[in-house]
Design a protein around this motif. Structure first.
Motif, mmCIF file in Angstrom:
data_model
loop_
_atom_site.group_PDB
_atom_site.id
_atom_site.type_symbol
_atom_site.label_atom_id
_atom_site.label_comp_id
_atom_site.label_asym_id
_atom_site.label_seq_id
_atom_site.Cartn_x
_atom_site.Cartn_y
_atom_site.Cartn_z
ATOM 1 N N TYR A 106 -26.983 28.082 -42.937
ATOM 2 C CA TYR A 106 -27.930 27.014 -42.609
ATOM 3 C C TYR A 106 -27.741 26.563 -41.158
ATOM 4 C CZ TYR A 106 -30.444 22.854 -41.878
ATOM 5 O OH TYR A 106 -31.287 21.962 -41.293
ATOM 6 N N LEU A 119 -30.476 23.122 -49.987
ATOM 7 C CA LEU A 119 -31.236 24.373 -49.895
ATOM 8 C C LEU A 119 -30.551 25.525 -50.628
ATOM 9 C CD1 LEU A 119 -32.218 24.217 -46.117
ATOM 10 C CD2 LEU A 119 -33.724 23.800 -48.070
ATOM 11 N N LEU A 157 -27.856 27.168 -49.628
ATOM 12 C CA LEU A 157 -27.493 28.174 -48.634
ATOM 13 C C LEU A 157 -26.044 27.947 -48.218
ATOM 14 C CD1 LEU A 157 -30.600 28.012 -46.253
ATOM 15 C CD2 LEU A 157 -30.039 29.851 -47.848
ATOM 16 N N ARG A 159 -34.030 17.632 -40.360
ATOM 17 C CA ARG A 159 -32.861 17.406 -41.206
ATOM 18 C C ARG A 159 -32.304 16.008 -41.025
ATOM 19 N NH1 ARG A 159 -27.796 16.907 -39.838
ATOM 20 N NH2 ARG A 159 -27.934 18.190 -37.977
ATOM 21 N N THR A 188 -29.361 28.931 -38.896
ATOM 22 C CA THR A 188 -30.820 28.763 -38.970
ATOM 23 C C THR A 188 -31.256 27.548 -38.167
ATOM 24 O OG1 THR A 188 -30.911 29.813 -41.139
ATOM 25 C CG2 THR A 188 -32.749 28.396 -40.554
ATOM 26 N N GLU A 189 -30.552 26.427 -38.329
ATOM 27 C CA GLU A 189 -30.918 25.211 -37.609
ATOM 28 C C GLU A 189 -30.748 25.371 -36.109
ATOM 29 O OE1 GLU A 189 -28.747 21.081 -37.304
ATOM 30 O OE2 GLU A 189 -29.941 21.144 -39.146
ATOM 31 N N THR A 196 -25.443 18.580 -41.954
ATOM 32 C CA THR A 196 -25.730 20.013 -42.086
ATOM 33 C C THR A 196 -25.216 20.539 -43.421
ATOM 34 O OG1 THR A 196 -23.749 20.522 -40.806
ATOM 35 C CG2 THR A 196 -25.835 20.583 -39.631
ATOM 36 N N ALA A 208 -32.854 33.434 -47.245
ATOM 37 C CA ALA A 208 -33.675 32.216 -47.239
ATOM 38 C C ALA A 208 -35.150 32.489 -46.977
ATOM 39 C CB ALA A 208 -33.151 31.248 -46.180
ATOM 40 N N ALA A 222 -27.478 22.154 -46.357
ATOM 41 C CA ALA A 222 -27.148 23.500 -46.863
ATOM 42 C C ALA A 222 -27.023 23.473 -48.384
ATOM 43 C CB ALA A 222 -25.858 24.007 -46.219
#
Length: 171
Positions: A101, A94, A96, A80, A104-105, A87, A114, A91
């Motif tokens: 996100y 994507l 999201l 990223r 997830t990261e 972030t 996702a 997000a």
């Protein structure tokens, strides 16, 4: 915002800067930052630059953002940051929610929303690695590897799988 560092290395920045004929002022102008901020990053006194600043620094040095970072195991945060996105920006890209996100990261676990996406142009379902890879600017394999490394890192630093009712770990 993720609190994990992404491996920015002032010494790598110094090495790349010394390999050019440009002055600190020239490089700062090219990166659209102040000379004071560049000197601070060169000295390693002001922490990691924001992802968009890292991208501009790399561009000013005709380098890739990852060339300014010392990374042994590539995780989602690295992918990223090397795109120059925060972030929240990732997000949004994507599509999201930012909290999902970030989770997830941080953990490497992909939420249900996702895990797969339908692509109308090809009339087929795509996995996380396939649909999200272009947003990170990498191959599906590299995204899958970074996702797994993120998951492994999450467990080695003493964290455990989230136990939220809407969270479903991958098979």
């Amino acid at each position: 915002m993720t609190r994990t560092t992404y491996g920015f290395s002032p010494s790598l920045l110094r090495d790349l800067c010394s390999a050019t004929d440009a002055t600190v002022a020239d490089l700062a102008d090219a990166a659209r930052i102040s000379t004071g901020e560049l000197r601070c990053h060169l000295a390693g006194e002001c922490g990691e630059p924001a992802p968009e600043v890292l991208l501009r620094l790399a561009s000013a040095l005709s380098a890739l953002p990852r060339q300014l970072c010392s990374v042994t195991d590539e995780r989602l945060i690295h992918l990223r940051v090397w795109t120059g996105r925060s972030t929240d920006a990732m997000a949004r890209a994507l599509r999201l929610p930012p909290h999902l996100y970030t989770l997830t990261e941080d953990t490497g676990y992909i939420g249900c929303s996702a895990r797969v996406r339908y692509r109308r142009s090809t009339a087929r379902w795509l996995t996380w690695q396939d649909w999200a890879a272009p947003y990170f600017g990498v191959t599906s394999e590299r995204l899958a590897s970074a996702t797994e490394t993120t998951r492994s890192h999450w467990h080695t630093v003493g964290h455990h799988r989230p136990t939220l009712p809407w969270w479903s770990p991958p098979d």
